[in-house]
Design a protein around this motif. Structure first.
Motif, PDB file in Angstrom:
ATOM      1  N   TYR A  97      -8.594   8.491   7.766  1.00  0.00           N
ATOM      2  CA  TYR A  97      -8.096   7.586   6.858  1.00  0.00           C
ATOM      3  C   TYR A  97      -9.094   7.168   5.666  1.00  0.00           C
ATOM      4  CZ  TYR A  97     -11.524   4.281   9.040  1.00  0.00           C
ATOM      5  OH  TYR A  97     -12.492   3.408   9.403  1.00  0.00           O
TER       6      TYR A  97
ATOM      7  N   ALA B 254      -4.037   8.274   7.406  1.00  0.00           N
ATOM      8  CA  ALA B 254      -3.683   6.961   6.741  1.00  0.00           C
ATOM      9  C   ALA B 254      -4.366   6.981   5.423  1.00  0.00           C
ATOM     10  CB  ALA B 254      -3.775   6.130   7.516  1.00  0.00           C
TER      11      ALA B 254
ATOM     12  N   GLU C   9       1.569  10.670   9.946  1.00  0.00           N
ATOM     13  CA  GLU C   9       1.086   9.741   8.590  1.00  0.00           C
ATOM     14  C   GLU C   9       1.555   8.349   8.656  1.00  0.00           C
ATOM     15  OE1 GLU C   9       0.699   9.515   4.062  1.00  0.00           O
ATOM     16  OE2 GLU C   9       1.750  11.317   4.430  1.00  0.00           O
ATOM     17  N   LEU C  10       0.673   7.370   8.478  1.00  0.00           N
ATOM     18  CA  LEU C  10       1.093   6.139   8.294  1.00  0.00           C
ATOM     19  C   LEU C  10       0.915   5.493   7.078  1.00  0.00           C
ATOM     20  CD1 LEU C  10      -1.211   5.049  11.895  1.00  0.00           C
ATOM     21  CD2 LEU C  10       1.326   5.259  11.310  1.00  0.00           C
TER      22      LEU C  10
ATOM     23  N   LEU D 218      -3.759   2.852   4.100  1.00  0.00           N
ATOM     24  CA  LEU D 218      -2.860   1.908   4.833  1.00  0.00           C
ATOM     25  C   LEU D 218      -3.734   0.781   5.470  1.00  0.00           C
ATOM     26  CD1 LEU D 218      -1.825   1.546   8.068  1.00  0.00           C
ATOM     27  CD2 LEU D 218      -0.135   1.173   6.222  1.00  0.00           C
TER      28      LEU D 218
END
Length: 221
Positions: free
Chosen positions: A152, A120, A52-53, A123
């Motif tokens: 994302y 993400a 996970e970013l 992000l």
């Protein structure tokens, strides 16, 4: 990075550090709706580990760990990640969670083909230039194994804050201390150029509400 861009990036880092310190666990413990979707996508693809970013204080990373995934949680805020580790201990999932202080303007410190899935949530629409976003997605592609999935979310140009506040160029606007790069559909399609684009799903989140896209794409095997 130009001096102005560097200053904006450092200012955002400080802002997030201060925000997490002033509001521990600010997003609560319940996972986001995109994380619920992502867990199903990852599970169906046979993923075992998730990167996970922009994990922040960890509501989604901890959910993935509770669902049985091994999780690498990356964020540029040591304060947020400290809260994540404390919560992982309290929830009994610390053995499945590792944290990494990382700024997405830099290459990921991970080997090629080393993770099954990447998540993400908002992000990529932080204060990153279009060039930096492309570089970040290239790094994600590099570390994903063949067939790996990326989910994302980003705020898009239909959002109420698009065009409001302080303009920094490149569709980046700062409002209430937070800078956002708002995506148009052309950018989403460009980022998916070497992937299979499975879905671009529009949804809303929060009180404004924020208007976002949830993008699901995968690499060929």
């Amino acid at each position: 990075m130009a001096d102005e861009e560097q200053g904006l990036a450092e200012g955002q880092r400080r802002h997030w550090q201060e925000t997490y310190a002033a509001h521990p666990g600010m997003y609560g413990e319940r996972p986001s709706a995109p994380a619920l979707h992502a867990a199903g996508v990852f599970r169906a693809a046979g993923a075992r580990d998730v990167l996970e970013l922009g994990a922040g204080h960890g509501r989604d990373a901890l959910y993935f760990a509770r669902e049985g995934f091994a999780v690498r949680a990356a964020d540029f805020s040591p304060t947020g990640l400290g809260q994540l580790r404390t919560a992982a201990d309290a929830q009994g999932v610390a053995a499945r969670v590792t944290t990494l202080v990382h700024d997405m303007r830099e290459p990921l410190p991970l080997p090629d083909d080393s993770v099954d899935a990447v998540f993400a949530h908002m992000l990529l629409c932080m204060v990153l230039s279009t060039e930096e976003i492309h570089a970040a997605v290239s790094e994600i592609r590099r570390v994903l194994r063949p067939g790996g999935s990326l989910v994302y979310t980003v705020r898009h140009t239909g959002d109420a804050h698009y065009g409001a506040g302080t303009a920094h160029g490149d569709d980046i606007y700062e409002h209430g201390g937070f800078a956002v790069h708002f995506f148009d559909r052309a950018l989403v399609d460009d980022l998916a150029g070497e992937w299979t684009l499975d879905e671009v799903h529009a949804f809303e989140e929060g009180d404004l509400p924020r208007r976002l896209w949830r993008v699901t794409q995968r690499l060929p095997r």
